[in-house]
Enzyme design. Structure first.
Site, PDB file in Angstrom:
ATOM      1  CG  HIS A   1      -1.836   1.192   1.259  1.00 50.32           C
ATOM      2  ND1 HIS A   1      -3.157   1.089   1.630  1.00 50.32           N
ATOM      3  CD2 HIS A   1      -1.658   2.492   0.970  1.00 50.32           C
ATOM      4  CE1 HIS A   1      -3.731   2.269   1.560  1.00 50.32           C
ATOM      5  NE2 HIS A   1      -2.830   3.153   1.173  1.00 50.32           N
TER       6      HIS A   1
ATOM      7  CG  HIS B   1      -0.757   7.119  -1.207  1.00 47.49           C
ATOM      8  ND1 HIS B   1      -1.986   7.319  -1.795  1.00 47.49           N
ATOM      9  CD2 HIS B   1      -0.994   6.417  -0.067  1.00 47.49           C
ATOM     10  CE1 HIS B   1      -2.930   6.773  -1.037  1.00 47.49           C
ATOM     11  NE2 HIS B   1      -2.354   6.213   0.018  1.00 47.49           N
TER      12      HIS B   1
ATOM     13  NE  ARG C   1       0.629  11.924  -2.414  1.00 47.57           N
ATOM     14  CZ  ARG C   1      -0.404  11.523  -1.712  1.00 47.57           C
ATOM     15  NH1 ARG C   1      -1.394  10.857  -2.288  1.00 47.57           N
ATOM     16  NH2 ARG C   1      -0.479  11.772  -0.415  1.00 47.57           N
TER      17      ARG C   1
ATOM     18  CG  ASN D   1      -5.023   8.607  -3.479  1.00 46.11           C
ATOM     19  OD1 ASN D   1      -3.971   8.068  -3.798  1.00 46.11           O
ATOM     20  ND2 ASN D   1      -5.191   9.214  -2.315  1.00 46.11           N
TER      21      ASN D   1
ATOM     22  CE  LYS E   1      -7.805   2.115  -1.134  1.00 49.31           C
ATOM     23  NZ  LYS E   1      -6.601   2.431  -0.429  1.00 49.31           N
TER      24      LYS E   1
ATOM     25  CG  HIS F   1      -9.886   4.564   2.924  1.00 49.52           C
ATOM     26  ND1 HIS F   1      -8.709   5.241   3.117  1.00 49.52           N
ATOM     27  CD2 HIS F   1     -10.710   4.957   3.920  1.00 49.52           C
ATOM     28  CE1 HIS F   1      -8.809   6.009   4.198  1.00 49.52           C
ATOM     29  NE2 HIS F   1     -10.014   5.868   4.690  1.00 49.52           N
TER      30      HIS F   1
ATOM     31  CG  HIS G   1      -5.134   2.329   5.643  1.00 45.86           C
ATOM     32  ND1 HIS G   1      -6.485   2.197   5.800  1.00 45.86           N
ATOM     33  CD2 HIS G   1      -4.977   3.082   4.521  1.00 45.86           C
ATOM     34  CE1 HIS G   1      -7.098   2.828   4.827  1.00 45.86           C
ATOM     35  NE2 HIS G   1      -6.219   3.368   4.043  1.00 45.86           N
TER      36      HIS G   1
ATOM     37  CG  ASP H   1      -1.643   4.880   3.795  1.00 46.68           C
ATOM     38  OD1 ASP H   1      -1.598   5.290   2.611  1.00 46.68           O
ATOM     39  OD2 ASP H   1      -2.585   5.136   4.558  1.00 46.68           O
TER      40      ASP H   1
ATOM     41  CG  HIS I   1       0.047  15.340   1.602  1.00 48.21           C
ATOM     42  ND1 HIS I   1      -0.902  15.393   0.615  1.00 48.21           N
ATOM     43  CD2 HIS I   1      -0.306  14.291   2.391  1.00 48.21           C
ATOM     44  CE1 HIS I   1      -1.801  14.437   0.815  1.00 48.21           C
ATOM     45  NE2 HIS I   1      -1.458  13.742   1.880  1.00 48.21           N
TER      46      HIS I   1
HETATM   47  O1  DOR Z   1      -3.888   9.630   5.355  1.00 52.25           O
HETATM   48  C1  DOR Z   1      -4.120   9.241   4.218  1.00 52.25           C
HETATM   49  N1  DOR Z   1      -3.537   9.818   3.166  1.00 52.25           N
HETATM   50  N2  DOR Z   1      -4.954   8.218   4.050  1.00 52.25           N
HETATM   51  C2  DOR Z   1      -5.344   7.850   2.829  1.00 52.25           C
HETATM   52  O2  DOR Z   1      -6.124   6.949   2.748  1.00 52.25           O
HETATM   53  C3  DOR Z   1      -4.885   8.579   1.639  1.00 52.25           C
HETATM   54  C4  DOR Z   1      -3.611   9.222   1.886  1.00 52.25           C
HETATM   55  C5  DOR Z   1      -3.192  10.218   0.844  1.00 52.25           C
HETATM   56  O3  DOR Z   1      -3.417   9.979  -0.335  1.00 52.25           O
HETATM   57  O4  DOR Z   1      -2.585  11.226   1.220  1.00 52.25           O
HETATM   58 ZN    ZN Z   2      -3.305   5.097   1.435  1.00 43.59          ZN
END
Ligand code: DOR
Ligand code: ZN
Length: 350
Positions: free
Chosen positions: A17, A19, A21, A45, A103, A140, A178, A251, A255
């Protein structure tokens, strides 16, 4: 008297799992994963989301282009299920080896989930088809509405939705991503092997008191939110048990600093640089280093019906300091690192 080893060799792990980006952020964060993990399930996402097989083919090409040269890393792609997902497209993507899974984001449950599912009746045909072709369904798992307390979202999702789906689609392999609560841990154990659960490094380490009890710590804010010490204890027991239904999923979710530390800050914890070391610390503290291989490297492939990685990695107990942040080259952006500036006990040795 028993002593803990100071070196441990395990099969190369995978991250079930993750991310990473897109664009400059992708380039900045991907090397932290690709240097450690053999494969990773990449979350869809993005803005706009990776909804279709075609989107996933294009995203996979961007990911492969962002890999450092010489990296031996395989991205496993997913598609983002919406009210309008076409079962034929999902089946085609899986059949062609493009999609490893689909997902579910409940609409507005977390970062970039506005296009998520608003009415589960709309995805029943997708689930039926996935069951037929034995394609994993990733969730999720939170029920989000005004009446549901944020700390109960996972339990309510299980009670109202997931517990029904496991009976309705007994052949559908699922992953509760998660897992964050004792309720979640217990549900997965009871629904295994049909349902597996990934566990993050931060849900294994933190309580909501750490997050909120002495200053508000944005780097401890993620969805599902960090819960109580009792929940953490259940998660630690589950992960370190070696039971095949629990496996590694960081996870890691970077950001830009300005969005993360803000009046309305976003959920997501960028932990790829410290993830494996953090898991090792937890397993050591629980006296379960011998189970790290199962959790990190064997249980996930088994659930996904993929072979484990063939090579191995070695971790050594030798302290290092985690970077506070990473710079996003060419974008005038930075992302804070989970546990940045802390001394970390275990490190990966080449
Ligand atoms: O805290 C999170 N951030 N939970 C998620 O399910 C998505 C993720 C994100 O994409 O930043
Ligand atoms: Zn996630």
């Amino acid at each position: 008297m028993s002593s803990t080893p100071t070196r441990i060799t395990i099969r190369r792990p995978d991250d079930w799992h993750l991310h990473v980006r897109d664009g400059k952020m992708l380039e900045a964060v991907l090397p932290y994963t690709a240097s450690v993990f053999g494969r990773a399930i990449l979350m869809p996402n993005l803005v706009p989301p990776v909804r279709t097989t075609r989107d996933a083919v294009a995203y996979r090409a961007r990911v492969l282009a962002a890999l450092p040269s010489g990296a031996r890393f395989t991205p496993l792609m997913t598609c983002y299920v919406t009210d309008d997902t076409d079962p034929d497209d999902v089946a085609r993507g899986f059949g062609e080896g493009v999609l490893a899974a689909a997902k579910l984001y409940p609409a507005n449950a977390t970062t970039n989930s506005a296009a998520g599912v608003t009415d589960y009746r709309r995805i029943m045909r997708v689930l039926e088809r996935m069951e037929k072709i034995d394609m994993p369904f990733l969730m999720h798992g939170e029920h989000v509405d005004d009446e549901t307390d944020i700390f109960d979202r996972e339990a309510v999702f299980i009670d109202r939705h997931l517990s029904k789906w496991v009976k309705q689609f007994p052949g559908l392999r699922m992953v509760l991503e998660h897992v964050s609560s004792k309720t979640g841990v217990d549900f997965v154990a009871g629904a295994a092997p049909q349902v597996g659960g990934t566990i993050t490094p931060y849900h294994l380490r933190l309580t909501r008191t750490d997050w909120l009890g002495s200053g508000l710590k944005p780097m401890m804010y993620a969805m599902p939110v960090i819960k109580t010490a009792a929940d953490r204890a259940a998660l630690r027991k589950a992960a370190t048990s070696g039971a095949p239904c629990y496996f590694l999923g960081t996870d890691s979710a970077p950001h830009p600093l300005a969005r993360k530390v803000a009046v309305n800050g976003v959920p997501g914890i960028f932990n790829a640089p410290v993830a494996l070391s953090t898991y090792a610390e937890v397993f050591e503290a629980e006296g379960a280093l011998v189970k790290l291989d199962a959790f990190a490297s064997l249980n996930g492939p088994k659930h996904y019906r993929l072979p484990p990685n063939e090579d191995a990695i070695t971790l050594e107990k030798s302290p290092w300091t985690a970077p506070v942040e990473i710079k996003v080259a060419g974008a005038d952006e930075r992302a804070l690192v989970y546990r940045g500036g802390e001394t970390i006990a275990w490190r990966l040795v080449e």
